[in-house]
Design an enzyme around this catalytic site. Structure first.
Site, PDB file in Angstrom:
ATOM      1  N   SER A 184       0.815  -1.211   0.000  1.00  0.00           N
ATOM      2  CA  SER A 184       0.000   0.000   0.000  1.00  0.00           C
ATOM      3  C   SER A 184       0.847   1.259   0.000  1.00  0.00           C
ATOM      4  O   SER A 184       0.298   2.359  -0.052  1.00  0.00           O
ATOM      5  CB  SER A 184      -0.936   0.006   1.218  1.00  0.00           C
TER       6      SER A 184
ATOM      7  N   HIS B 116      -2.550  -2.998  -5.888  1.00  0.00           N
ATOM      8  CA  HIS B 116      -3.003  -2.610  -4.558  1.00  0.00           C
ATOM      9  C   HIS B 116      -4.518  -2.734  -4.470  1.00  0.00           C
ATOM     10  O   HIS B 116      -5.262  -1.883  -4.955  1.00  0.00           O
ATOM     11  CB  HIS B 116      -2.552  -1.174  -4.257  1.00  0.00           C
TER      12      HIS B 116
ATOM     13  N   GLU C  28      -5.470  -0.302  -7.505  1.00  0.00           N
ATOM     14  CA  GLU C  28      -4.422   0.552  -8.054  1.00  0.00           C
ATOM     15  C   GLU C  28      -3.378  -0.340  -8.726  1.00  0.00           C
ATOM     16  O   GLU C  28      -2.831  -1.239  -8.081  1.00  0.00           O
ATOM     17  CB  GLU C  28      -3.744   1.358  -6.952  1.00  0.00           C
TER      18      GLU C  28
ATOM     19  N   ASN D 121      -3.721   6.253  -0.994  1.00  0.00           N
ATOM     20  CA  ASN D 121      -3.164   6.376   0.355  1.00  0.00           C
ATOM     21  C   ASN D 121      -2.354   7.652   0.539  1.00  0.00           C
ATOM     22  O   ASN D 121      -2.219   8.148   1.662  1.00  0.00           O
ATOM     23  CB  ASN D 121      -2.316   5.153   0.697  1.00  0.00           C
TER      24      ASN D 121
END
Length: 284
Positions: free
Chosen positions: A120, A141, A153, A191
C-alpha cells in the site's frame, strides 16, 4: 502475454484471502500460501464464512459458492507457486519481509509469469529491482474488504513493461474491479491522500479537540464520508497506518507526514484496531 488462469497468493491474511475469494468466484484457480498451516486454515475458513454470508443474502448461489471453494487450495509449500501465471505477494507491510518473499517467489515462478505486490506504500521500482524480472513486476493494490471494494491501483515501476500493465489491467477487470494505473511514488494515489487525512484525525483526537465518535461523525455528516477516519483506521489496522506514515516521512523527508505520537503509542500497546479487538474503538 497469455491469459491468467491460475493465481498464486502469498499470505492468507485479510488481504490474501480476500484476493483469493475474488479470483475464485469468477472462475480462476487459486493457491494461497502461508508459512503456517494454522494461518492457511484461518484464511480458508474466512473465505468460507464470507461466501456463506453472500449465499444467505441471495447474492451468490449455493452451487457457485461450492464451485468457488473447490477452486481455492491452501498450502505451506512455496513450490506450488511454480504453477501460477500470476503471483501476488500479500504479506504484511514490512519492506524487508517483502524483499525476502519476493526473491523466493521470483526463484520459483515460471518464466513469463507476472509477479505483483499488494503493498500500500512501498516503492514498486525498488521491489521490482529485487527480482530477476523487473519488466514483469507490478503493484496491484487491492482495498479492504477486497470482495466488496471495486478499486485496484495498478502501480507501474520504472521497469514495468506495457504488456505487464495490460495483463494486470485485464485480470483486474475480469475480477469485476475498476483499475487505475499510477506511477510508483510513496503511497501511490489513494493512500497518499487518505493516510495523511487519517493521521490528522489522530492528531485532533490526541489534542482533545473532540471525541473519536464526534470526529468520525463530523466527517461523515460534514463531508459525506461513509465511515469516519478513526473507524477506518481501525479497519485498516493501526500498525499498517503507522507503517505507511513512516514510509511517507522517510521517503518525502517532509515533517507534514510525521506519524501522530498517539498512533505510535497505540501500536506499541498492541491496540491495532478491529484485528486486535481494540483501537480507537473497542470490538467484541
Amino acid at each position: 502475454m497469455n491469459e491468467i488462469r491460475k493465481v498464486g497468493i502469498i499470505g492468507a491474511g485479510t488481504m490474501g484471502n480476500g484476493i483469493a475469494q475474488a479470483c475464485a468466484v469468477v472462475g480462476i484457480d487459486v493457491v494461497m500460501v502461508d508459512v503456517a498451516e494454522a494461518a492457511v486454515l484461518r484464511g480458508l475458513a474466512t473465505i468460507t464464512g464470507s461466501l456463506d454470508r453472500l449465499v444467505k443474502k441471495d447474492k451468490l448461489a449455493a452451487a457457485d459458492k461450492d464451485a468457488a471453494i473447490r477452486r481455492i487450495h491452501g498450502s505451506t509449500d512455496y513450490d506450488v507457486l511454480a504453477l501460477a501465471d500470476l503471483v501476488i505477494e500479500a504479506a504484511t507491510e514490512n519492506e524487508e519481509l517483502k524483499y525476502k518473499i519476493l526473491k523466493r517467489a521470483d526463484g520459483l515462478a515460471r518464466p513469463g509469469a507476472v509477479i505483483a505486490s499488494n503493498t500500500s506504500s512501498i516503492s514498486i521500482t525498488k521491489l521490482a529491482a529485487s527480482t530477476s524480472r523487473p519488466a514483469s513486476f507490478i503493484g496491484m493494490h487491492f482495498f479492504n474488504p477486497v470482495p466488496m471494494m471495486a478499486l485496484v491501483e495498478l502501480i507501474r515501476g520504472l521497469q514495468t513493461s506495457d504488456a505487464t500493465v495490460a495483463a494486470a489491467e485485464a485480470f483486474a477487470k475480469r475480477l469485476g474491479k475498476a483499475p487505475i494505473v499510477v506511477k510508483s511514488s510513496p503511497g501511490f494515489v489513494v493512500n497518499r491522500i487518505l493516510c495523511p487525512m487519517i493521521n490528522e484525525a489522530v492528531f485532533v483526537l490526541q489534542e482533545g479537540l473532540a471525541s473519536a465518535a464526534d470526529i468520525d461523525n463530523g466527517m461523515k455528516q460534514g463531508c459525506n464520508h461513509p465511515i469516519g477516519p478513526l473507524a477506518l483506521a481501525d479497519m485498516i489496522g493501526l500498525d499498517v497506518m503507522l507503517a505507511v506514515m513512516n514510509v511517507f516521512y522517510a521517503d518525502f523527508n517532509d515533517p507534514k507526514y510525521r506519524p501522530a505520537p498517539l498512533l505510535k503509542e497505540m501500536v506499541a500497546a498492541g491496540y491495532l484496531g478491529r484485528k486486535s479487538g481494540r483501537g480507537f474503538y473497542t470490538y467484541a
